[in-house]
Scaffold this motif. Sequence first.
Motif, short mmCIF file in Angstrom:
data_model
loop_
_atom_site.label_atom_id
_atom_site.label_comp_id
_atom_site.label_asym_id
_atom_site.label_seq_id
_atom_site.Cartn_x
_atom_site.Cartn_y
_atom_site.Cartn_z
N ASP A 35 72.79 -24.63 -0.17
CA ASP A 35 73.76 -24.43 -1.24
C ASP A 35 74.88 -25.45 -1.04
OD1 ASP A 35 75.62 -23.64 -3.07
OD2 ASP A 35 75.71 -21.55 -2.43
N VAL A 36 74.96 -26.41 -1.94
CA VAL A 36 75.89 -27.53 -1.74
C VAL A 36 77.33 -27.14 -2.06
CG1 VAL A 36 75.84 -28.58 -4.04
CG2 VAL A 36 75.98 -30.04 -2.02
N GLY A 37 77.55 -26.03 -2.76
CA GLY A 37 78.90 -25.63 -3.13
C GLY A 37 79.85 -25.51 -1.94
N PRO A 38 79.51 -24.71 -0.93
CA PRO A 38 80.38 -24.61 0.25
C PRO A 38 80.56 -25.93 0.98
CG PRO A 38 78.82 -22.78 0.19
CD PRO A 38 78.39 -23.75 -0.86
N ILE A 39 79.53 -26.77 0.96
CA ILE A 39 79.62 -28.08 1.63
C ILE A 39 80.64 -28.96 0.91
CG2 ILE A 39 78.33 -30.18 2.20
CD1 ILE A 39 75.85 -28.38 2.51
N ILE A 40 80.64 -28.90 -0.42
CA ILE A 40 81.63 -29.66 -1.19
C ILE A 40 83.03 -29.16 -0.87
CG2 ILE A 40 82.51 -30.11 -3.52
CD1 ILE A 40 79.62 -30.10 -4.51
N ASN A 41 83.20 -27.85 -0.85
CA ASN A 41 84.53 -27.28 -0.57
C ASN A 41 85.03 -27.68 0.82
OD1 ASN A 41 84.63 -26.02 -3.07
ND2 ASN A 41 83.73 -24.12 -2.31
N ALA A 43 84.09 -30.37 2.55
CA ALA A 43 84.36 -31.81 2.55
C ALA A 43 85.70 -32.12 1.89
CB ALA A 43 83.23 -32.55 1.83
N LYS A 44 86.04 -31.36 0.87
CA LYS A 44 87.30 -31.60 0.17
C LYS A 44 88.51 -31.39 1.07
CE LYS A 44 86.08 -30.62 -4.66
NZ LYS A 44 86.33 -29.70 -5.80
N GLU A 45 88.37 -30.52 2.06
CA GLU A 45 89.51 -30.20 2.93
C GLU A 45 90.01 -31.40 3.72
OE1 GLU A 45 88.25 -26.98 5.36
OE2 GLU A 45 88.08 -25.53 3.71
N SER A 46 89.14 -32.38 3.94
CA SER A 46 89.54 -33.54 4.74
C SER A 46 89.78 -34.79 3.89
CB SER A 46 88.47 -33.84 5.80
OG SER A 46 87.23 -34.12 5.18
N LEU A 47 89.79 -34.64 2.57
CA LEU A 47 89.97 -35.79 1.70
C LEU A 47 91.43 -36.19 1.57
CD1 LEU A 47 87.58 -35.08 -1.33
CD2 LEU A 47 87.15 -36.51 0.68
N ALA A 48 91.64 -37.48 1.35
CA ALA A 48 92.97 -37.97 1.00
C ALA A 48 93.34 -37.41 -0.38
CB ALA A 48 92.99 -39.49 0.97
N VAL A 49 94.63 -37.31 -0.64
CA VAL A 49 95.10 -36.69 -1.88
C VAL A 49 94.52 -37.41 -3.10
CG1 VAL A 49 97.12 -36.23 -3.31
CG2 VAL A 49 97.21 -35.82 -0.84
N GLN A 50 94.53 -38.74 -3.10
CA GLN A 50 94.04 -39.48 -4.26
C GLN A 50 92.55 -39.24 -4.49
OE1 GLN A 50 94.95 -43.67 -4.26
NE2 GLN A 50 93.71 -44.09 -6.05
N ASP A 51 91.77 -39.24 -3.41
CA ASP A 51 90.34 -38.98 -3.55
C ASP A 51 90.09 -37.59 -4.11
OD1 ASP A 51 89.53 -41.47 -2.57
OD2 ASP A 51 89.57 -40.79 -0.49
N LEU A 52 90.83 -36.62 -3.60
CA LEU A 52 90.66 -35.24 -4.06
C LEU A 52 91.01 -35.11 -5.54
CD1 LEU A 52 90.02 -32.31 -3.40
CD2 LEU A 52 92.42 -32.01 -2.71
N GLN A 53 92.08 -35.77 -5.95
CA GLN A 53 92.48 -35.70 -7.35
C GLN A 53 91.42 -36.32 -8.26
OE1 GLN A 53 96.30 -37.66 -7.23
NE2 GLN A 53 97.43 -35.74 -6.89
#
Length: 250
Positions: A35-41, A43-53
């Motif tokens: 289930d890729v959903g939790p993996i995406i969530n 991964a988002k925790e360690s993203l830079a603000v611009q990448d996340l946006q």
Amino acid sequence: MWVILTVALYWGFDTKSIGQKKELASRALSGTQVDVGPIINTAKESLAVQDLQEINALEGVVEGGAKDTLRVNYLKQLSGKWYKLQEFLIAGHYATLVAETEPTGEHWSIAGTTYIPGIANQDPILSKACFQGAVSALENAISLDPEQINHRVNLALAYTERPPEDNPMKGIQMLLNLDKKHPDELVVLTTLGRLAMKTGQMDRAKERLERAVELDPNYVRAVCLLAELYRQTSDLRADELAEKCELINN
């Protein structure tokens, strides 16, 4: 939930026969079972603000019910963004959504090759998921475009990255079989040459790469690999070929 979504999107696209759709969708479901959903969530925790946006904005458009043509474009952007971030399972997931929406050999091939770098992931679950995703996508590509040798080469490469325990030479054997059927195919010669270099079989690599360059003196992959082989083996032709590699790369 994401698996159900991809199937719904797939069945909504009617350029293929019902039987072919069933076969492709079945392969997609039997590919990565993670289930890729939790993996995406995560991964988002360690993203830079611009990448996340950027990612959140693209997701918003995709989930907002954009028409297929626009949706595919944003899915491609999401796949490319995650690929640059070296999150290959997530990138492959979005590339798979593209292929399920517009099922062509090219789209399935892109999905498969997007997963392949993730096979080297140290997490065994993610590695297996990337392998399964690559194999199922590339098998779909082959079924739609059986004459395209690149699909078969990439499938073989997936098996070289994660050899089956009961058949550790499967990927290499697939490439050797392709070489027998297509002895002058540049991509096969170059791939076998690269793998031979990787395992220290320099004489065998030299034979294959020199043959590829003989067939096409401007085939950049073969020229650059052969230049590197010459450098590693202290061949006097190394500098000249390295210059040619740089020239045709620019």
